[in-house]
Scaffold this motif. Structure first.
Motif, short mmCIF file in Angstrom:
data_model
loop_
_atom_site.label_atom_id
_atom_site.label_comp_id
_atom_site.label_asym_id
_atom_site.label_seq_id
_atom_site.Cartn_x
_atom_site.Cartn_y
_atom_site.Cartn_z
N SER A 1 9.94 15.81 3.95
CA SER A 1 10.10 17.17 4.47
C SER A 1 8.74 17.78 4.79
CB SER A 1 10.83 18.03 3.44
OG SER A 1 10.95 19.35 3.88
N GLY A 2 8.58 18.24 6.02
CA GLY A 2 7.33 18.86 6.44
C GLY A 2 6.23 17.89 6.80
N VAL A 3 6.48 16.60 6.74
CA VAL A 3 5.46 15.59 7.05
C VAL A 3 5.51 15.27 8.54
CG1 VAL A 3 4.66 13.24 6.60
CG2 VAL A 3 5.61 14.62 4.73
N MET A 4 4.37 15.30 9.20
CA MET A 4 4.30 14.96 10.61
C MET A 4 4.56 13.47 10.81
SD MET A 4 3.80 17.84 11.97
CE MET A 4 3.47 17.32 13.65
N PRO A 5 5.18 13.09 11.95
CA PRO A 5 5.50 11.67 12.18
C PRO A 5 4.29 10.75 12.14
CG PRO A 5 6.69 13.06 13.71
CD PRO A 5 5.72 13.95 13.01
N ASP A 6 3.14 11.23 12.64
CA ASP A 6 1.96 10.37 12.67
C ASP A 6 1.10 10.51 11.43
OD1 ASP A 6 1.24 12.96 13.15
OD2 ASP A 6 -0.16 12.49 14.78
N GLU A 7 1.59 11.20 10.41
CA GLU A 7 0.85 11.42 9.17
C GLU A 7 1.50 10.62 8.05
OE1 GLU A 7 -0.13 15.10 6.06
OE2 GLU A 7 1.17 15.39 7.81
N PHE A 8 0.70 9.78 7.38
CA PHE A 8 1.26 9.05 6.25
C PHE A 8 1.15 9.91 5.01
CE2 PHE A 8 1.14 6.10 2.66
CZ PHE A 8 2.35 5.47 2.86
N ALA A 9 2.23 10.54 4.65
CA ALA A 9 2.30 11.39 3.47
C ALA A 9 3.75 11.39 2.99
CB ALA A 9 1.81 12.80 3.77
N GLY A 10 3.99 12.09 1.91
CA GLY A 10 5.34 12.15 1.37
C GLY A 10 5.77 10.82 0.77
N GLY A 11 7.08 10.63 0.69
CA GLY A 11 7.59 9.41 0.07
C GLY A 11 9.05 9.18 0.41
N VAL A 12 9.71 8.36 -0.40
CA VAL A 12 11.10 7.96 -0.15
C VAL A 12 12.03 8.48 -1.23
CG1 VAL A 12 10.50 5.90 1.16
CG2 VAL A 12 10.71 5.76 -1.33
N ASP B 1 0.83 -1.22 0.00
CA ASP B 1 0.00 0.00 0.00
C ASP B 1 0.86 1.26 0.00
OD1 ASP B 1 -2.29 -1.53 0.00
OD2 ASP B 1 -2.50 -1.51 2.19
N ALA B 2 2.00 1.21 0.66
CA ALA B 2 2.86 2.39 0.72
C ALA B 2 3.44 2.75 -0.64
CB ALA B 2 3.99 2.15 1.73
N ILE B 3 3.96 1.76 -1.37
CA ILE B 3 4.61 2.07 -2.64
C ILE B 3 3.60 2.46 -3.72
CG2 ILE B 3 6.49 0.49 -2.10
CD1 ILE B 3 5.32 -1.43 -4.19
N LEU B 4 2.31 2.19 -3.48
CA LEU B 4 1.28 2.59 -4.44
C LEU B 4 0.73 3.98 -4.16
CD1 LEU B 4 -0.81 -0.67 -4.99
CD2 LEU B 4 1.02 0.27 -6.41
N SER B 5 1.16 4.62 -3.07
CA SER B 5 0.66 5.96 -2.78
C SER B 5 1.17 6.96 -3.82
CB SER B 5 1.11 6.40 -1.38
OG SER B 5 2.51 6.42 -1.29
N ALA B 6 0.45 8.05 -3.97
CA ALA B 6 0.70 8.98 -5.07
C ALA B 6 2.08 9.61 -5.01
CB ALA B 6 -0.39 10.06 -5.07
N ASN B 7 2.58 9.95 -3.83
CA ASN B 7 3.83 10.71 -3.71
C ASN B 7 5.02 9.85 -3.27
OD1 ASN B 7 2.36 13.08 -4.29
ND2 ASN B 7 1.82 13.35 -2.14
N TRP B 8 4.85 8.54 -3.27
CA TRP B 8 5.90 7.68 -2.71
C TRP B 8 7.24 7.82 -3.44
CZ3 TRP B 8 6.53 5.23 1.68
CH2 TRP B 8 7.52 4.25 1.78
N ASN C 1 9.51 6.35 15.33
CA ASN C 1 8.13 6.59 14.94
C ASN C 1 7.36 5.27 14.95
OD1 ASN C 1 5.79 7.77 14.04
ND2 ASN C 1 6.47 8.03 11.93
N PRO C 2 6.99 4.79 16.14
CA PRO C 2 6.30 3.49 16.21
C PRO C 2 4.83 3.55 15.83
CG PRO C 2 6.54 4.42 18.40
CD PRO C 2 7.24 5.36 17.47
N GLU C 3 4.34 4.72 15.43
CA GLU C 3 2.93 4.82 15.04
C GLU C 3 2.68 4.04 13.75
OE1 GLU C 3 0.78 6.19 16.99
OE2 GLU C 3 2.26 6.95 18.40
N ALA C 4 1.41 3.93 13.40
CA ALA C 4 1.04 3.15 12.21
C ALA C 4 1.66 3.73 10.95
CB ALA C 4 -0.49 3.10 12.09
N ALA C 5 1.72 5.08 10.86
CA ALA C 5 2.30 5.71 9.68
C ALA C 5 3.78 5.38 9.55
CB ALA C 5 2.10 7.23 9.75
N GLY C 6 4.50 5.40 10.66
CA GLY C 6 5.92 5.06 10.63
C GLY C 6 6.16 3.62 10.25
#
Length: 305
Positions: free
Chosen positions: A72-83, A59-66, A266-271
């Motif tokens: 940069s600027g992404v909160m630890p508990d927010e699943f956004a941005g990419g690699v 699911d992560a690699i299929l996200s739009a911005n992965w 970042n042990p949250e689900a997003a991390g």
């Protein structure tokens, strides 16, 4: 006359085995079964690993911005941005490592096979390569830290990571190239020498093109190996959530470093999702390198006409 008749009466081809003993059949079946079972047992952890990583990171690699954004600027508990930043870091560190290690490894292998001939220096070089092949990655990282950072005073950087990776990649390149050069038939060298071709030109025009396919495969497999090392990036460079194009200064992310940072800080689900996605991305990169190695080996091999 009798001699002629005996020769004529002999069969053209030797008589094949008419009977195979039962004990040999049993041993053959038993050996086949044991090898098959061992192969299947070895596949179990590999398949389990691949299934786990794919199911948790797909699911992560299929996200739009992965593939096109950093964290940069992404909160630890927010699943956004990419690699994007970590992927760039891994690739650039691997390329710098290859630029240094591949020529050194190839020239070392050429000396050992073509010029060393069991001499004292060749034996010493072989011994050092054997030692270097058994050095743990953390020891290589600590050595570069002591020499490059503590003694010479250079800052922690991606270039320092590449230097540590050179120590890990170099023995693999030397060994694979050495084996490929030894597989080149001596008849090719002797034919070239008989035509008056100098030794250096024989190596460049005959030996290396003949062994090129195996050499390329060895280089790509060595590069795939060092891309997944974690100890050098943990010791020699800091983590950055944004991209850094300067390899000589500043923190720079890489895929192994991103995985470690997300799991620890970042042990949250997003991390966790980012960590599994980065792991799957690393597997994809290494798979691509292996496919490139296989394709290069196939197309660079000398065709028999």
């Amino acid at each position: 006359m009798a001699t002629t008749e005996s020769i004529v009466n002999q069969p053209a081809t030797p008589t094949p085995f008419q009977h195979i003993s039962g004990s040999r059949k049993i041993k053959n079946a038993l050996a086949t079964a044991l090898v098959t079972v061992a192969f299947l047992i070895a596949l179990v952890p590999l398949g389990w690993l691949l299934v786990t990583v794919i199911t948790r990171g797909f699911d992560a690699i299929l996200s739009a911005n992965w593939w096109s954004h950093s964290l940069s600027g992404v909160m630890p508990d927010e699943f956004a941005g990419g690699v994007y930043h970590a992927l760039y870091g891994s690739i650039i560190q691997g390329l710098i490592c290859a630029v240094i290690a591949v020529p050194l490894g190839i020239f070392t292998a050429i000396y050992l096979v073509e010029y060393g001939a069991g001499g004292r220096l060749a034996r010493a070089v072989t011994f050092m390569v054997d030692i270097l092949s058994g050095v743990p990655s953390i020891v290589a990282a600590l050595f570069i830290f002591a020499l490059w950072i503590s003694v010479l005073g250079f800052p922690q950087s991606a270039f320092a990571v590449s230097l540590a990776l050179v120590l890990l990649m170099l023995p693999v390149v030397v060994r694979s190239t050495e084996e490929m050069l030894r597989l080149v038939p001596d008849e090719l060298r002797e034919a070239s020498y008989a035509l008056g071709v100098p030794k250096w030109k024989t190596i460049a025009r005959v030996v290396l093109p003949t062994a090129l396919s195996g050499m390329v495969t060895g280089v790509m497999l060595a590069l795939a190996r060092v891309l997944g090392e974690t100890a050098p990036v943990l010791i020699l460079v800091g983590y950055s959530r944004s991209i850094n194009f300067n390899v000589l200064e500043g923190n720079m992310a890489s895929l192994p470093l991103l995985i470690y940072n997300e799991l620890v800080s970042n042990p949250e689900a997003a991390g966790q999702l980012r960590a599994w996605g980065a792991a799957l991305t690393l597997i994809i990169v290494i798979m691509i390198l292996n496919l490139i190695a296989a394709a290069s080996s196939r197309f660079s091999a000398i065709k028999n006409k």
